[in-house]
Design a protein around this motif. Structure first.
Motif, PDB file in Angstrom:
ATOM      1  N   ALA A  18       0.910  -1.318   0.059  1.00 11.33           N
ATOM      2  CA  ALA A  18       0.046   0.088   0.022  1.00 11.33           C
ATOM      3  C   ALA A  18       0.851   1.227   0.071  1.00 11.33           C
ATOM      4  N   ALA A  19       0.241   2.261  -0.572  1.00 17.21           N
ATOM      5  CA  ALA A  19       0.820   3.707  -0.412  1.00 17.21           C
ATOM      6  C   ALA A  19       0.857   3.977   0.840  1.00 17.21           C
ATOM      7  N   MET A  20       2.259   4.435   1.558  1.00 16.07           N
ATOM      8  CA  MET A  20       1.917   4.981   2.792  1.00 16.07           C
ATOM      9  C   MET A  20       3.034   5.976   3.117  1.00 16.07           C
ATOM     10  N   SER A  21       2.211   7.320   3.264  1.00 19.59           N
ATOM     11  CA  SER A  21       2.924   8.436   3.284  1.00 19.59           C
ATOM     12  C   SER A  21       4.250   8.456   4.254  1.00 19.59           C
ATOM     13  N   TRP A  22       5.354   8.749   4.069  1.00 23.49           N
ATOM     14  CA  TRP A  22       6.626   8.558   4.710  1.00 23.49           C
ATOM     15  C   TRP A  22       7.045   7.016   4.417  1.00 23.49           C
ATOM     16  N   VAL A  69       2.149   4.560  -8.442  1.00 23.75           N
ATOM     17  CA  VAL A  69       2.585   5.805  -7.564  1.00 23.75           C
ATOM     18  C   VAL A  69       1.325   6.367  -7.165  1.00 23.75           C
ATOM     19  N   ASN A  70       1.300   6.731  -5.818  1.00 22.35           N
ATOM     20  CA  ASN A  70       0.002   7.285  -5.240  1.00 22.35           C
ATOM     21  C   ASN A  70       0.089   8.801  -5.065  1.00 22.35           C
ATOM     22  N   ILE A  71      -0.961   9.471  -5.662  1.00 24.50           N
ATOM     23  CA  ILE A  71      -1.166  10.806  -5.637  1.00 24.50           C
ATOM     24  C   ILE A  71      -2.563  11.190  -4.941  1.00 24.50           C
ATOM     25  N   ALA A  95      -4.354   6.368  -7.450  1.00 16.55           N
ATOM     26  CA  ALA A  95      -4.834   7.541  -6.974  1.00 16.55           C
ATOM     27  C   ALA A  95      -5.862   7.730  -5.898  1.00 16.55           C
ATOM     28  N   SER A  96      -5.795   8.572  -4.749  1.00 14.35           N
ATOM     29  CA  SER A  96      -6.689   8.463  -3.827  1.00 14.35           C
ATOM     30  C   SER A  96      -7.341   9.994  -3.828  1.00 14.35           C
ATOM     31  N   GLN A  97      -8.641   9.863  -3.188  1.00 21.98           N
ATOM     32  CA  GLN A  97      -9.223  11.276  -2.904  1.00 21.98           C
ATOM     33  C   GLN A  97      -9.517  11.879  -4.060  1.00 21.98           C
ATOM     34  N   VAL A 137     -10.084  -1.169  -2.516  1.00 23.64           N
ATOM     35  CA  VAL A 137     -11.450  -0.632  -1.442  1.00 23.64           C
ATOM     36  C   VAL A 137     -10.707  -0.827  -0.145  1.00 23.64           C
ATOM     37  N   ASP A 138     -10.910   0.296   0.586  1.00 21.68           N
ATOM     38  CA  ASP A 138     -10.315   0.281   1.968  1.00 21.68           C
ATOM     39  C   ASP A 138     -11.417   0.141   2.732  1.00 21.68           C
ATOM     40  N   GLY A 139     -11.360  -0.858   3.905  1.00 26.97           N
ATOM     41  CA  GLY A 139     -12.286  -1.128   4.802  1.00 26.97           C
ATOM     42  C   GLY A 139     -11.762  -0.465   6.208  1.00 26.97           C
ATOM     43  N   ALA A 170      -8.592  -5.627  -2.642  1.00 27.22           N
ATOM     44  CA  ALA A 170      -8.961  -5.567  -1.062  1.00 27.22           C
ATOM     45  C   ALA A 170      -7.894  -4.836  -0.188  1.00 27.22           C
ATOM     46  N   SER A 171      -8.255  -4.093   0.569  1.00 26.68           N
ATOM     47  CA  SER A 171      -7.231  -3.348   1.506  1.00 26.68           C
ATOM     48  C   SER A 171      -7.998  -3.095   2.667  1.00 26.68           C
ATOM     49  N   GLY A 172      -7.073  -3.314   3.737  1.00 27.32           N
ATOM     50  CA  GLY A 172      -7.415  -3.148   5.393  1.00 27.32           C
ATOM     51  C   GLY A 172      -7.620  -4.286   6.090  1.00 27.32           C
ATOM     52  N   GLY A 173      -6.846  -4.445   7.030  1.00 30.57           N
ATOM     53  CA  GLY A 173      -6.763  -5.816   7.831  1.00 30.57           C
ATOM     54  C   GLY A 173      -6.092  -6.858   7.476  1.00 30.57           C
ATOM     55  N   ILE A 174      -5.501  -6.896   6.458  1.00 34.17           N
ATOM     56  CA  ILE A 174      -4.735  -8.015   5.718  1.00 34.17           C
ATOM     57  C   ILE A 174      -3.082  -8.010   6.169  1.00 34.17           C
ATOM     58  N   LEU A 193      -1.646  -4.468   1.124  1.00 31.11           N
ATOM     59  CA  LEU A 193      -1.214  -4.626   2.741  1.00 31.11           C
ATOM     60  C   LEU A 193      -0.338  -3.466   2.862  1.00 31.11           C
ATOM     61  N   GLY A 194      -0.677  -2.619   3.809  1.00 30.57           N
ATOM     62  CA  GLY A 194       0.075  -1.505   4.323  1.00 30.57           C
ATOM     63  C   GLY A 194       0.906  -1.910   5.561  1.00 30.57           C
ATOM     64  N   THR A 195       0.251  -1.834   6.649  1.00 35.48           N
ATOM     65  CA  THR A 195       0.901  -1.693   7.953  1.00 35.48           C
ATOM     66  C   THR A 195       2.025  -3.067   8.078  1.00 35.48           C
ATOM     67  N   ARG A 196       1.678  -4.213   7.451  1.00 33.20           N
ATOM     68  CA  ARG A 196       2.608  -5.369   7.351  1.00 33.20           C
ATOM     69  C   ARG A 196       4.067  -4.837   6.644  1.00 33.20           C
TER      70      ARG A 196
HETATM   71  C1  FMN Z   1       1.463   5.023   7.651  1.00 35.58           C
HETATM   72  C2  FMN Z   1       0.434   4.983   6.725  1.00 35.58           C
HETATM   73  C3  FMN Z   1       0.274   5.914   5.994  1.00 35.58           C
HETATM   74  C4  FMN Z   1      -0.687   6.045   4.703  1.00 35.58           C
HETATM   75  N1  FMN Z   1      -0.592   6.919   3.732  1.00 35.58           N
HETATM   76  C5  FMN Z   1      -1.372   6.582   2.689  1.00 35.58           C
HETATM   77  C6  FMN Z   1      -1.454   7.664   1.641  1.00 35.58           C
HETATM   78  O1  FMN Z   1      -0.521   8.367   1.546  1.00 35.58           O
HETATM   79  N2  FMN Z   1      -2.297   7.568   0.625  1.00 35.58           N
HETATM   80  C7  FMN Z   1      -3.133   6.587   0.535  1.00 35.58           C
HETATM   81  O2  FMN Z   1      -3.778   6.557  -0.358  1.00 35.58           O
HETATM   82  N3  FMN Z   1      -3.259   5.727   1.481  1.00 35.58           N
HETATM   83  C8  FMN Z   1      -2.423   5.792   2.589  1.00 35.58           C
HETATM   84  N4  FMN Z   1      -2.512   5.061   3.791  1.00 35.58           N
HETATM   85  C9  FMN Z   1      -3.441   3.839   3.618  1.00 35.58           C
HETATM   86  C10 FMN Z   1      -2.824   2.681   2.942  1.00 35.58           C
HETATM   87  O3  FMN Z   1      -2.561   2.892   1.671  1.00 35.58           O
HETATM   88  C11 FMN Z   1      -3.780   1.247   3.020  1.00 35.58           C
HETATM   89  O4  FMN Z   1      -5.038   1.580   2.459  1.00 35.58           O
HETATM   90  C12 FMN Z   1      -3.824   0.714   4.437  1.00 35.58           C
HETATM   91  O5  FMN Z   1      -2.531   0.809   4.878  1.00 35.58           O
HETATM   92  C13 FMN Z   1      -4.562  -0.611   4.257  1.00 35.58           C
HETATM   93  O6  FMN Z   1      -4.567  -1.207   5.740  1.00 35.58           O
HETATM   94  P1  FMN Z   1      -3.648  -2.178   6.557  1.00 35.58           P
HETATM   95  O7  FMN Z   1      -2.693  -0.996   7.140  1.00 35.58           O
HETATM   96  O8  FMN Z   1      -4.376  -2.849   7.471  1.00 35.58           O
HETATM   97  O9  FMN Z   1      -2.904  -3.085   5.613  1.00 35.58           O
HETATM   98  C14 FMN Z   1      -1.724   5.082   4.735  1.00 35.58           C
HETATM   99  C15 FMN Z   1      -1.676   3.883   5.753  1.00 35.58           C
HETATM  100  C16 FMN Z   1      -0.452   4.059   6.655  1.00 35.58           C
HETATM  101  C17 FMN Z   1      -0.784   2.925   7.889  1.00 35.58           C
END
Ligand code: FMN
Length: 314
Positions: A18-22, A69-71, A95-97, A137-139, A170-174, A193-196
């Motif tokens: 997943a895209a994660m800021s920083w 790339v996520n913007i 893309a988000s938002q 899709v983010d849950g 599917a995104s969120g909780g995996i 997966l983001g947090t992982r």
């Molecule tokens: C630290 C952090 C930063 C995030 N930054 C963004 C972001 O810049 N853009 C975005 O679309 N989603 C962002 N997200 C959401 C993730 O892309 C993703 O949807 C989410 O991490 C999925 O859930 P999970 O953490 O349970 O795997 C961020 C999530 C985390 C944990």
């Protein structure tokens, strides 16, 4: 595993970082994931133009595989970031938002695929009508910005699969291969997966952040600013202060001041995991080891196969 998403994007495994800021606002994590056969994604949101350009040059040199790339389209700097991504001829936009419609023709012209992050049935239908290639899709379990409705991944993903014809990520909780298999069984064409991936050497966040994710239990996160545009983060001094202010009937302005007094940057770069916004999902409770991103990918695939075999044997 072949799905509509692996076919659309030309990737080996239906697994996105997943895209994660920083945490993914540099090239290292995305290069490692893409090279391992998944979809690495650079989070451009907090990046300065020079840093974004540099990261795009690095990823082009670092992998021959597709990457994303996520913007965030509502960001004040979105137009500039979109121009940079376009000039670099990126293969995939996540893309988000905001609305994708006005950007699609330009990115199609360079052969890019456009995925759009949504967190409601309404936004999923809008994105489909605008003509995007697929949805993420983010849950409610997700770290970062989960749906304000707080509908969980299991229900929201299933509902959006039924409500649109687009492939769904599917995104969120995996956090492991059982979660991957569960989402594919639900009808998703890929998972994210983001947090992982925060708990990897390649994630560009402070060691304190990684350690806090490892230490968290499944009930270790909270939604800050519930009912508005909430963020899911690890419980800490900042979230406790915000929640105490809410309980004591603080005004909107007072809450806003507390909210703005803390940042993700503070936690991610400075390591202030007490007063910063330590964004992470509920899946932090399933993550207890720092592993190289390629090893995370390898285990996810092996565990998903194991889950498939288990189901087939029932
Ligand atoms: C630290 C952090 C930063 C995030 N930054 C963004 C972001 O810049 N853009 C975005 O679309 N989603 C962002 N997200 C959401 C993730 O892309 C993703 O949807 C989410 O991490 C999925 O859930 P999970 O953490 O349970 O795997 C961020 C999530 C985390 C944990």
């Amino acid at each position: 595993m072949k799905t509509r998403i692996t076919e659309l994007l030309g990737i080996e495994h239906p697994i996105f970082q997943a895209a994660m800021s920083w945490a993914s606002s540099s090239s290292a994590l995305a290069i490692a994931v893409s090279n391992a056969g998944g979809m690495g994604v650079i989070a451009a949101g907090p990046m300065r133009p020079e840093a974004f350009r540099r990261a795009l040059a690095e990823i082009k040199a670092g992998t021959s595989k597709p990457y994303g790339v996520n913007i965030p389209l509502t960001d004040a700097r979105a137009a500039e970031l979109l121009d940079i991504a376009y000039q670099a001829r990126i293969p995939v936009m996540v893309a988000s938002q905001g609305g994708p419609r006005e950007h699609l023709a330009r990115f199609r012209a360079i052969g890019a695929k456009w995925l759009h992050v949504v967190a409601s049935v309404e936004h999923a239908k809008k994105a489909e009508a605008a003509g995007v290639d697929a949805l993420v899709v983010d849950g409610a379990e997700a770290g970062g910005h989960p749906p304000p409705s707080e509908v969980g991944t299991l229900v929201l993903v299933r509902r959006i699969i039924k409500a649109t014809r687009l492939p769904v990520v599917a995104s969120g909780g995996i956090a492991d291969g059982a979660g991957v298999a569960a989402m594919l069984a639900l009808g998703a064409d890929a998972v994210q997966l983001g947090t992982r991936f925060i708990a990897t050497p390649e994630a560009s966040v402070h060691e304190n952040y990684k350690r806090a994710v490892l230490a968290a239990e499944v009930d270790g996160t909270t939604l800050v600013a519930r009912g508005r545009l909430p963020i899911r983060q690890l419980k800490n001094a900042f979230s406790a202060k915000f929640e105490a202010a809410e309980r004591s009937g603080a005004s909107r302005e007072e809450l806003e001041a507390i909210f703005k007094g803390s940042s993700l940057r503070q936690a991610a770069l400075e390591g202030d995991v007490e007063w910063g916004k330590v964004e992470a999902g509920q899946s932090a409770g399933l993550v207890n080891e720092i592993l190289p991103a390629a090893e995370v990918l390898r285990r996810l695939v092996a565990e998903a196969e194991e889950a498939r075999r288990r189901l087939a044997s029932l």
